[in-house]
Enzyme design. Structure first.
Site, PDB file in Angstrom:
ATOM      1  N   LYS A 128       0.831  -1.212   0.000  1.00  0.00           N
ATOM      2  CA  LYS A 128       0.000   0.000   0.000  1.00  0.00           C
ATOM      3  C   LYS A 128       0.860   1.253   0.000  1.00  0.00           C
ATOM      4  O   LYS A 128       0.512   2.241  -0.639  1.00  0.00           O
ATOM      5  CB  LYS A 128      -0.937   0.004   1.209  1.00  0.00           C
ATOM      6  N   LYS A 214      -7.195 -12.576 -10.009  1.00  0.00           N
ATOM      7  CA  LYS A 214      -8.364 -12.518  -9.119  1.00  0.00           C
ATOM      8  C   LYS A 214      -9.282 -11.351  -9.479  1.00  0.00           C
ATOM      9  O   LYS A 214      -8.790 -10.262  -9.810  1.00  0.00           O
ATOM     10  CB  LYS A 214      -7.820 -12.337  -7.698  1.00  0.00           C
ATOM     11  N   LYS A 217     -12.371  -5.558  -6.864  1.00  0.00           N
ATOM     12  CA  LYS A 217     -13.335  -4.454  -6.970  1.00  0.00           C
ATOM     13  C   LYS A 217     -12.658  -3.174  -7.456  1.00  0.00           C
ATOM     14  O   LYS A 217     -13.316  -2.272  -7.957  1.00  0.00           O
ATOM     15  CB  LYS A 217     -14.056  -4.246  -5.648  1.00  0.00           C
TER      16      LYS A 217
HETATM   17  P1  AMP Z   1     -10.674  -6.630  -0.981  1.00  0.00           P
HETATM   18  O1  AMP Z   1     -11.875  -6.425  -1.835  1.00  0.00           O
HETATM   19  O2  AMP Z   1      -9.447  -6.915  -1.798  1.00  0.00           O
HETATM   20  O3  AMP Z   1     -10.506  -5.554   0.070  1.00  0.00           O
HETATM   21  O4  AMP Z   1     -10.886  -7.982  -0.167  1.00  0.00           O
HETATM   22  C1  AMP Z   1     -11.783  -8.107   0.923  1.00  0.00           C
HETATM   23  C2  AMP Z   1     -11.942  -9.577   1.211  1.00  0.00           C
HETATM   24  O5  AMP Z   1     -12.652 -10.207   0.113  1.00  0.00           O
HETATM   25  C3  AMP Z   1     -10.611 -10.339   1.364  1.00  0.00           C
HETATM   26  O6  AMP Z   1     -10.666 -11.223   2.469  1.00  0.00           O
HETATM   27  C4  AMP Z   1     -10.455 -11.113   0.082  1.00  0.00           C
HETATM   28  O7  AMP Z   1      -9.779 -12.334   0.236  1.00  0.00           O
HETATM   29  C5  AMP Z   1     -11.914 -11.351  -0.376  1.00  0.00           C
HETATM   30  N1  AMP Z   1     -11.953 -11.322  -1.853  1.00  0.00           N
HETATM   31  C6  AMP Z   1     -11.719 -10.248  -2.627  1.00  0.00           C
HETATM   32  N2  AMP Z   1     -11.810 -10.569  -3.939  1.00  0.00           N
HETATM   33  C7  AMP Z   1     -12.071 -11.909  -3.996  1.00  0.00           C
HETATM   34  C8  AMP Z   1     -12.235 -12.837  -5.067  1.00  0.00           C
HETATM   35  N3  AMP Z   1     -12.144 -12.461  -6.335  1.00  0.00           N
HETATM   36  N4  AMP Z   1     -12.510 -14.131  -4.761  1.00  0.00           N
HETATM   37  C9  AMP Z   1     -12.605 -14.527  -3.462  1.00  0.00           C
HETATM   38  N5  AMP Z   1     -12.443 -13.693  -2.394  1.00  0.00           N
HETATM   39  C10 AMP Z   1     -12.179 -12.395  -2.655  1.00  0.00           C
END
Ligand code: AMP
Length: 351
Positions: A128, A214, A217
């Site tokens: 970050k 992956k 968002k």
């Molecule tokens: P983030 O959106 O990156 O802040 O992630 C928040 C939580 O959502 C984390 O624990 C990630 O592991 C889970 N997460 C985010 N994107 C995915 C994805 N494409 N598939 C599964 N879990 C996800």
């Protein structure tokens, strides 16, 4: 008569036996299908199995620059969406981190119990901070460096047995455990040392345009991500445009056919059917059939969530949920902070 007493006793025992679990959600960006299937769906199940506390981590959100109007609306959106997805404030405790002042107070105490060396090793800080800096240390926000201590406070304040973590947060939980053990040794037992629970099923939803990475968002390409508040037309067109391959053979093979496998995976998780059953169902069918079925499954999942969301977002309901949640959380947090302060010799005149 005896039956009623037995039922009441059983309920009490069940309540007592439920282990405590705490987790936070950062109100950044809109919730994606990956967030929902990877995390939120699990929490909805956990609320029946554990004494669950979920806080909206707005103090963590401000570790990187935020626009205040957008932070307000994202916080409201995220809270409403979690409830719309199935978190039930009657079964669990949902609150805003900043409403329970003890988080920041214990956060400071734990900062004094950590070292520069420990915090410098956090890989999320390295990732970050490289995005926030211009190649030097001068522009890196201090909060980005110290936030694992606030995270440790978020957890240790409630003495939970379990903390659900994605692989990306495992290192921070390790730090919380290290701080807890260190303080227990130094000041006499004061913290329950929390155990990680890795998210069920190890679900990973892939990017619709580049299925080797992956779904995120914060992707630059809006076609790559399904958002839980996308309109039905947007969802339909994103699935239609999802990258597959030229074979037109529906087969689960994440290495050689990542796009098709991702679509099959999405369908199998939403519909709770095995990949084997998916193979049987789509035998002899083509990619258009696959995409139509995935779209249908997504709409059946997302439309009811969106309908519930539009109800929740209106009026004072959310405010009431958060106020009630904060009161409940505060009762535990206040007692724990007092205990820690006492053991450290801060509030010598209070017990
Ligand atoms: P983030 O959106 O990156 O802040 O992630 C928040 C939580 O959502 C984390 O624990 C990630 O592991 C889970 N997460 C985010 N994107 C995915 C994805 N494409 N598939 C599964 N879990 C996800």
């Amino acid at each position: 008569m005896f039956d009623i007493i037995d039922i009441v006793k059983k309920r009490r025992i069940n309540k007592m036996e439920k282990q405590r679990m705490v987790t936070g959600i950062t109100p950044s960006g809109s919730m994606s299908l990956g967030n929902y299937l990877g995390v939120v769906k699990n929490l909805v199940e956990y609320q029946n199995e554990y004494e669950l506390f979920v806080f909206v981590a707005n103090l963590h959100a401000i570790t990187i620059p935020q626009d205040s109007t957008s932070l307000k609306s994202k916080t409201k959106e995220m809270t409403a969406l979690y409830i719309a997805c199935g978190l039930d404030p009657e079964k669990m405790t949902l609150f805003l981190q900043s409403d329970v002042f003890e988080h920041a107070q214990l956060g400071w105490i734990l900062t004094t119990q950590s070292t520069m060396g420990e915090l410098s090793r956090m890989t999320q800080f390295k990732d970050k901070s490289s995005k926030q800096s211009e190649g030097d240390n001068i522009s890196i926000p201090t909060g980005l460096f110290t936030y694992p201590c606030l995270m440790a406070a978020d957890i240790l304040l409630y003495d939970p047995k379990f903390v659900p973590v994605g692989v990306d947060q495992k290192q921070h939980l390790e730090l919380s455990r290290d701080i807890a053990i260190r303080m227990n040794n130094k000041y006499d037992e004061m913290h329950v040392v929390p155990e990680p629970i890795l998210t069920k099923g190890n679900i990973k939803i892939m990017d619709l345009q580049d299925p080797t990475k992956k779904m995120s968002k914060s992707s630059d390409n809006p076609k790559a991500v399904i958002k839980m508040l996308d309109t039905p037309a947007e969802i339909t067109s994103k699935i239609k445009a999802a990258v597959t391959d030229s074979e037109n053979l529906i087969k689960y093979d994440p290495i050689n056919k990542p796009g098709v496998s991702n679509l099959m995976n999405i369908y199998s998780i939403i519909k709770n059917v095995s990949i084997d059953d998916c193979h049987k169902m789509w035998e002899g069918k083509n990619y258009k059939d696959l995409k139509d079925d995935v779209t249908q499954a997504l709409l059946e999942l997302i439309i009811p969530i969106q309908e519930k969301y539009s109800e929740i977002i209106k009026g004072d309901y959310l405010k009431e949920v958060l106020e009630k949640g904060a009161l409940k959380a505060k009762k535990i947090a206040h007692k724990k902070l007092n205990k820690v302060q006492n053991k450290l010799g801060i509030n010598w005149y209070r017990k």
